[in-house]
Write a protein that holds these residues in place. Sequence first.
Motif, PDB file in Angstrom:
ATOM      1  N   ARG A  78      -8.984  -5.121  -6.847  1.00 25.25           N
ATOM      2  CA  ARG A  78     -10.094  -4.776  -7.769  1.00 25.25           C
ATOM      3  C   ARG A  78     -10.006  -3.318  -8.192  1.00 25.25           C
ATOM      4  O   ARG A  78     -10.285  -2.986  -9.317  1.00 25.25           O
ATOM      5  N   ASP A  79      -9.632  -2.463  -7.247  1.00 23.45           N
ATOM      6  CA  ASP A  79      -9.551  -1.033  -7.543  1.00 23.45           C
ATOM      7  C   ASP A  79      -8.060  -0.685  -7.681  1.00 23.45           C
ATOM      8  O   ASP A  79      -7.475  -0.085  -6.794  1.00 23.45           O
ATOM      9  N   SER A  80      -7.493  -1.078  -8.810  1.00 24.30           N
ATOM     10  CA  SER A  80      -6.029  -1.033  -8.944  1.00 24.30           C
ATOM     11  C   SER A  80      -5.525   0.276  -9.538  1.00 24.30           C
ATOM     12  O   SER A  80      -5.934   0.685 -10.628  1.00 24.30           O
ATOM     13  N   SER A  81      -4.602   0.895  -8.830  1.00 21.72           N
ATOM     14  CA  SER A  81      -3.993   2.106  -9.379  1.00 21.72           C
ATOM     15  C   SER A  81      -3.059   1.761 -10.543  1.00 21.72           C
ATOM     16  O   SER A  81      -2.904   2.561 -11.471  1.00 21.72           O
ATOM     17  N   ASN A  82      -2.458   0.577 -10.503  1.00 22.79           N
ATOM     18  CA  ASN A  82      -1.613   0.159 -11.635  1.00 22.79           C
ATOM     19  C   ASN A  82      -2.442   0.027 -12.910  1.00 22.79           C
ATOM     20  O   ASN A  82      -1.992   0.389 -13.995  1.00 22.79           O
ATOM     21  N   PRO A  91       2.414  -3.364  -8.602  1.00 24.64           N
ATOM     22  CA  PRO A  91       2.874  -2.958  -7.275  1.00 24.64           C
ATOM     23  C   PRO A  91       3.893  -3.968  -6.736  1.00 24.64           C
ATOM     24  O   PRO A  91       4.152  -5.000  -7.380  1.00 24.64           O
ATOM     25  N   GLU A  92       4.444  -3.656  -5.581  1.00 33.89           N
ATOM     26  CA  GLU A  92       5.279  -4.600  -4.815  1.00 33.89           C
ATOM     27  C   GLU A  92       4.400  -5.155  -3.694  1.00 33.89           C
ATOM     28  O   GLU A  92       3.656  -4.400  -3.061  1.00 33.89           O
ATOM     29  N   TYR A  93       4.473  -6.463  -3.492  1.00 34.79           N
ATOM     30  CA  TYR A  93       3.773  -7.074  -2.354  1.00 34.79           C
ATOM     31  C   TYR A  93       4.811  -7.756  -1.465  1.00 34.79           C
ATOM     32  O   TYR A  93       5.550  -8.638  -1.937  1.00 34.79           O
ATOM     33  N   VAL A  94       4.846  -7.377  -0.224  1.00 33.06           N
ATOM     34  CA  VAL A  94       5.754  -7.996   0.761  1.00 33.06           C
ATOM     35  C   VAL A  94       7.190  -8.065   0.207  1.00 33.06           C
ATOM     36  O   VAL A  94       7.808  -9.127   0.174  1.00 33.06           O
ATOM     37  N   PHE A  95       7.670  -6.924  -0.259  1.00 32.37           N
ATOM     38  CA  PHE A  95       9.057  -6.770  -0.745  1.00 32.37           C
ATOM     39  C   PHE A  95       9.384  -7.656  -1.940  1.00 32.37           C
ATOM     40  O   PHE A  95      10.541  -8.035  -2.156  1.00 32.37           O
ATOM     41  N   THR A 113       6.940  -0.070 -11.944  1.00 34.81           N
ATOM     42  CA  THR A 113       6.542  -0.527 -10.611  1.00 34.81           C
ATOM     43  C   THR A 113       5.933   0.681  -9.923  1.00 34.81           C
ATOM     44  O   THR A 113       6.610   1.696  -9.734  1.00 34.81           O
ATOM     45  N   ALA A 114       4.643   0.579  -9.597  1.00 38.35           N
ATOM     46  CA  ALA A 114       3.940   1.678  -8.925  1.00 38.35           C
ATOM     47  C   ALA A 114       3.405   1.130  -7.610  1.00 38.35           C
ATOM     48  O   ALA A 114       2.499   0.303  -7.596  1.00 38.35           O
ATOM     49  N   SER A 115       3.978   1.624  -6.516  1.00 35.29           N
ATOM     50  CA  SER A 115       3.728   0.980  -5.233  1.00 35.29           C
ATOM     51  C   SER A 115       3.896   2.010  -4.125  1.00 35.29           C
ATOM     52  O   SER A 115       4.134   3.185  -4.407  1.00 35.29           O
ATOM     53  N   ALA A 116       3.769   1.558  -2.859  1.00 38.44           N
ATOM     54  CA  ALA A 116       4.074   2.465  -1.761  1.00 38.44           C
ATOM     55  C   ALA A 116       5.562   2.821  -1.830  1.00 38.44           C
ATOM     56  O   ALA A 116       5.944   3.980  -1.915  1.00 38.44           O
ATOM     57  N   SER A 117       6.405   1.784  -1.832  1.00 40.27           N
ATOM     58  CA  SER A 117       7.849   1.967  -2.044  1.00 40.27           C
ATOM     59  C   SER A 117       8.248   1.332  -3.373  1.00 40.27           C
ATOM     60  O   SER A 117       8.541   2.015  -4.338  1.00 40.27           O
ATOM     61  N   GLY A 118       8.259  -0.016  -3.404  1.00 49.30           N
ATOM     62  CA  GLY A 118       8.442  -0.725  -4.677  1.00 49.30           C
ATOM     63  C   GLY A 118       9.870  -1.062  -5.054  1.00 49.30           C
ATOM     64  O   GLY A 118      10.090  -1.715  -6.075  1.00 49.30           O
ATOM     65  N   VAL A 119      10.842  -0.630  -4.243  1.00 47.12           N
ATOM     66  CA  VAL A 119      12.257  -0.759  -4.646  1.00 47.12           C
ATOM     67  C   VAL A 119      12.656  -2.218  -4.881  1.00 47.12           C
ATOM     68  O   VAL A 119      13.231  -2.556  -5.921  1.00 47.12           O
ATOM     69  N   ILE A 175       2.110   5.505  -4.881  1.00 47.68           N
ATOM     70  CA  ILE A 175       1.145   5.574  -5.995  1.00 47.68           C
ATOM     71  C   ILE A 175      -0.271   5.921  -5.541  1.00 47.68           C
ATOM     72  O   ILE A 175      -0.972   6.666  -6.227  1.00 47.68           O
ATOM     73  N   ARG A 176      -0.691   5.404  -4.392  1.00 47.72           N
ATOM     74  CA  ARG A 176      -2.079   5.641  -3.971  1.00 47.72           C
ATOM     75  C   ARG A 176      -2.386   7.131  -3.774  1.00 47.72           C
ATOM     76  O   ARG A 176      -3.512   7.571  -3.962  1.00 47.72           O
ATOM     77  N   GLY A 177      -1.357   7.902  -3.422  1.00 41.67           N
ATOM     78  CA  GLY A 177      -1.551   9.345  -3.223  1.00 41.67           C
ATOM     79  C   GLY A 177      -1.495  10.137  -4.516  1.00 41.67           C
ATOM     80  O   GLY A 177      -1.671  11.363  -4.508  1.00 41.67           O
TER      81      GLY A 177
HETATM   82  C1  LIG Z   1      -0.557  -7.908   0.493  1.00 41.89           C
HETATM   83  C2  LIG Z   1       0.067  -6.555   0.258  1.00 41.89           C
HETATM   84  C3  LIG Z   1       1.403  -6.363   0.512  1.00 41.89           C
HETATM   85  C4  LIG Z   1       2.009  -5.140   0.240  1.00 41.89           C
HETATM   86  N1  LIG Z   1       3.361  -4.999   0.430  1.00 41.89           N
HETATM   87  C5  LIG Z   1       3.978  -3.894  -0.035  1.00 41.89           C
HETATM   88  C6  LIG Z   1       5.400  -3.798  -0.044  1.00 41.89           C
HETATM   89  O1  LIG Z   1       6.131  -4.700   0.374  1.00 41.89           O
HETATM   90  N2  LIG Z   1       5.944  -2.681  -0.566  1.00 41.89           N
HETATM   91  C7  LIG Z   1       5.192  -1.659  -1.083  1.00 41.89           C
HETATM   92  O2  LIG Z   1       5.733  -0.707  -1.613  1.00 41.89           O
HETATM   93  N3  LIG Z   1       3.841  -1.701  -1.025  1.00 41.89           N
HETATM   94  C8  LIG Z   1       3.217  -2.797  -0.531  1.00 41.89           C
HETATM   95  N4  LIG Z   1       1.849  -2.869  -0.543  1.00 41.89           N
HETATM   96  C9  LIG Z   1       1.057  -1.685  -0.875  1.00 41.89           C
HETATM   97  C10 LIG Z   1       0.880  -1.487  -2.356  1.00 41.89           C
HETATM   98  O3  LIG Z   1       1.991  -0.828  -2.851  1.00 41.89           O
HETATM   99  C11 LIG Z   1      -0.335  -0.637  -2.598  1.00 41.89           C
HETATM  100  O4  LIG Z   1      -1.470  -1.340  -2.152  1.00 41.89           O
HETATM  101  C12 LIG Z   1      -0.506  -0.271  -4.076  1.00 41.89           C
HETATM  102  O5  LIG Z   1      -1.453   0.701  -4.210  1.00 41.89           O
HETATM  103  C13 LIG Z   1      -0.967  -1.417  -4.857  1.00 41.89           C
HETATM  104  O6  LIG Z   1      -1.223  -1.058  -6.190  1.00 41.89           O
HETATM  105  P1  LIG Z   1      -2.677  -1.252  -6.811  1.00 41.89           P
HETATM  106  O7  LIG Z   1      -3.514  -0.090  -6.381  1.00 41.89           O
HETATM  107  O8  LIG Z   1      -2.476  -1.309  -8.271  1.00 41.89           O
HETATM  108  O9  LIG Z   1      -3.213  -2.540  -6.244  1.00 41.89           O
HETATM  109  C14 LIG Z   1       1.236  -4.082  -0.248  1.00 41.89           C
HETATM  110  C15 LIG Z   1      -0.130  -4.264  -0.484  1.00 41.89           C
HETATM  111  C16 LIG Z   1      -0.703  -5.477  -0.248  1.00 41.89           C
HETATM  112  C17 LIG Z   1      -2.173  -5.683  -0.567  1.00 41.89           C
END
Ligand SMILES: Cc1cc2nc3c(=O)[nH]c(=O)nc-3n(C[C@H](O)[C@H](O)[C@H](O)COP(=O)(O)O)c2cc1C
Length: 175
Positions: free
Chosen positions: A13-17, A77-81, A109-115, A143-145
Motif C-alpha cells: 500500500r505504501d509503495s516506494s515504486n 520491487p523484487e519479491y523472493v528473488f 527495478t527498485a528493491s532492497a537488492s533486485g538483481v 530503495i526504502r532508504g
Molecule cells: C514478500 C516480500 C519478499 C521480498 N523479497 C525481496 C527479494 O527477494 N529481494 C529484494 O531485493 N527485496 C525483497 N523484498 C523487499 C523489497 O525490496 C522492499 O519491500 C521494497 O521496498 C518494495 O518496494 P515497494 O516499497 O514499492 O513495495 C521483499 C519484500 C516482500 C514484501
Amino acid sequence: MKTILAINGSASRDSSNLRLLLYFAERTSDRLHTIIEEDLKVFPPFDPALSAEDPPASIIALRERIANADGILICTPEYVFSIPSCLKNILEWCVATTLFSGKPTAVITASASGVKGHEELQMILRTVEAGLQDETNLLVHGIRGKINDHGLITDALLKTEIDLLADNFLKRLNI
Ligand SMILES: Cc1cc2nc3c(=O)[nH]c(=O)nc-3n(C[C@H](O)[C@H](O)[C@H](O)COP(=O)(O)O)c2cc1C
C-alpha cells in the motif's frame, strides 16, 4: 500529447515504486501524459482458456490501455528473488498477444537488492518482444532508504538517474 502506461509491480500500500512513478510523471508532465497502473492486485489470476477465448473485462481494459499507450514504464520491487506475482500475472495475461511487440518499454527495478528480479523481468519482456533499451533500464538498490516518510526521494543520485531515464525515454518516444 503522447501517453505512457506506468505499471507499479509492488503489492504494497505504501509503495516506494509508486513514488518513483509519481516523480517520473511529475517530471515529464509538460511533455507526456502518464497513466499509472497503481494496484495490480485487482486483476484475476491468469487462466489460459479465458485468455484466448473470453478474457475478463478488467483484462480487456488493461490490454486496451497497453495497446493505446505509446510506451510502457514498469517500476517494480523484487519479491523472493523474482518479480512480484501480481506483475507476473498481468504479463501472463499478455504473453499470447502481440501487445508488447516493438513497444518502447522502460524498466526500473527498485528493491532492497533486485538483481534477480531485474534480470528475470527483462527476460520476460524480451520474450514478448518489448522494445527494451539499456538507456531506459535502471536497477536501484536499497530503495526504502532513498525515500522519506513523506514519500519524497531523498537520494540525489537516484533523482539524477530517473531524470536521465526520463530524458532517454522521451527521446525514444520522439518527444
Ligand atoms: C514478500 C516480500 C519478499 C521480498 N523479497 C525481496 C527479494 O527477494 N529481494 C529484494 O531485493 N527485496 C525483497 N523484498 C523487499 C523489497 O525490496 C522492499 O519491500 C521494497 O521496498 C518494495 O518496494 P515497494 O516499497 O514499492 O513495495 C521483499 C519484500 C516482500 C514484501
